[in-house]
Design a protein around this motif. Structure first.
Motif, PDB file in Angstrom:
ATOM      1  N   ILE A  10       0.857  -1.176   0.000  1.00 29.02           N
ATOM      2  CA  ILE A  10       0.000   0.000   0.000  1.00 29.02           C
ATOM      3  C   ILE A  10       0.896   1.231   0.000  1.00 29.02           C
ATOM      4  O   ILE A  10       1.909   1.278   0.687  1.00 29.02           O
ATOM      5  N   THR A  11       0.509   2.179  -0.837  1.00 30.75           N
ATOM      6  CA  THR A  11       1.189   3.463  -0.891  1.00 30.75           C
ATOM      7  C   THR A  11       0.202   4.518  -0.436  1.00 30.75           C
ATOM      8  O   THR A  11      -0.929   4.561  -0.920  1.00 30.75           O
ATOM      9  N   LEU A  12       0.611   5.348   0.501  1.00 32.36           N
ATOM     10  CA  LEU A  12      -0.215   6.463   0.937  1.00 32.36           C
ATOM     11  C   LEU A  12       0.247   7.677   0.140  1.00 32.36           C
ATOM     12  O   LEU A  12       1.349   8.185   0.356  1.00 32.36           O
ATOM     13  N   ALA A  13      -0.575   8.109  -0.815  1.00 31.01           N
ATOM     14  CA  ALA A  13      -0.207   9.207  -1.707  1.00 31.01           C
ATOM     15  C   ALA A  13      -0.640  10.528  -1.094  1.00 31.01           C
ATOM     16  O   ALA A  13      -1.802  10.699  -0.730  1.00 31.01           O
ATOM     17  N   VAL A  53       4.418  -0.889   3.245  1.00 33.89           N
ATOM     18  CA  VAL A  53       3.770   0.422   3.240  1.00 33.89           C
ATOM     19  C   VAL A  53       4.785   1.514   2.909  1.00 33.89           C
ATOM     20  O   VAL A  53       5.803   1.649   3.584  1.00 33.89           O
ATOM     21  N   VAL A  54       4.490   2.267   1.844  1.00 31.07           N
ATOM     22  CA  VAL A  54       5.324   3.405   1.474  1.00 31.07           C
ATOM     23  C   VAL A  54       4.456   4.656   1.419  1.00 31.07           C
ATOM     24  O   VAL A  54       3.225   4.565   1.340  1.00 31.07           O
ATOM     25  N   PHE A  72      -3.498   1.001  -3.671  1.00 26.24           N
ATOM     26  CA  PHE A  72      -3.354  -0.444  -3.532  1.00 26.24           C
ATOM     27  C   PHE A  72      -2.699  -1.034  -4.769  1.00 26.24           C
ATOM     28  O   PHE A  72      -3.149  -0.793  -5.888  1.00 26.24           O
ATOM     29  N   GLY A  73      -1.641  -1.812  -4.564  1.00 23.61           N
ATOM     30  CA  GLY A  73      -0.973  -2.480  -5.671  1.00 23.61           C
ATOM     31  C   GLY A  73      -1.871  -3.555  -6.259  1.00 23.61           C
ATOM     32  O   GLY A  73      -2.591  -4.239  -5.540  1.00 23.61           O
ATOM     33  N   ILE A  74      -1.824  -3.694  -7.579  1.00 23.87           N
ATOM     34  CA  ILE A  74      -2.649  -4.683  -8.279  1.00 23.87           C
ATOM     35  C   ILE A  74      -1.868  -5.208  -9.481  1.00 23.87           C
ATOM     36  O   ILE A  74      -1.133  -4.461 -10.124  1.00 23.87           O
TER      37      ILE A  74
END
Length: 126
Positions: A10-13, A53-54, A72-74
Motif C-alpha cells: 500500500i502506498t499512501l499518496a 507500506v510506502v 493499492f498495488g494490483i
C-alpha cells in the motif's frame, strides 16, 4: 469472495509543495528511508517502518491539507477496473500511465473517499 484481489503493498499518496523537503522531513523525524525521486513525474517515495507500506509524494503548487489517498498495488489494473466499473464503482477519469513506471486509476468508495489502484510497470512487472 472479493471482486478484485490487491497485493500486499500500500502506498499512501500525499500532495506536497516540495517532494524533496518532505522526504527529508519524514527521514529525519520518523526514520523512514528514501526510495527514489522521479523528478520527471513529479513523484517521490519513502519506505515506512511498516512492511509493504510506502508514502508517495506528488508535488503540487497548492496541495489540499489532509489529502491522503491509499494506493493499492494490483497485478492487472485494466481487468480490476473493468470488474469494479461493472459493479458501478465510480472512477475519476481515465487510467493514467507513466510508461515504464506505473499505471494508476482513482476511484471512490460509497462515501466519496478517494482510493487508487496502481500496477507496477517497471522491468519485469508490466
Amino acid at each position: 469472495m472479493s471482486l478484485i484481489s490487491v497485493d500486499q503493498t500500500i502506498t499512501l499518496a500525499m500532495s506536497v509543495t516540495d517532494r524533496h523537503a518532505s522526504a527529508k522531513w519524514y527521514q529525519s523525524m520518523l526514520g523512514f528511508e528514501l526510495l527514489y525521486h522521479a523528478d520527471g513525474a513529479g513523484w517521490s517515495e519513502i519506505r515506512t517502518n511498516t512492511p509493504g507500506v510506502v508514502i508517495g509524494f506528488g508535488e503540487h503548487t497548492k496541495p489540499a491539507p489532509g489529502n491522503c489517498v491509499p494506493v493499492f498495488g494490483i497485478a492487472d489494473l485494466d481487468a480490476a477496473r473493468q470488474k469494479l466499473e461493472q459493479a458501478e464503482v465510480t472512477f475519476d477519469g481515465e487510467t493514467d500511465v507513466v510508461e515504464g513506471m506505473v499505471k494508476t486509476a482513482t476511484f471512490y468508495d460509497p462515501d466519496g473517499n478517494a482510493l487508487m489502484l496502481a500496477q507496477d510497470l517497471t522491468a519485469g512487472n508490466g
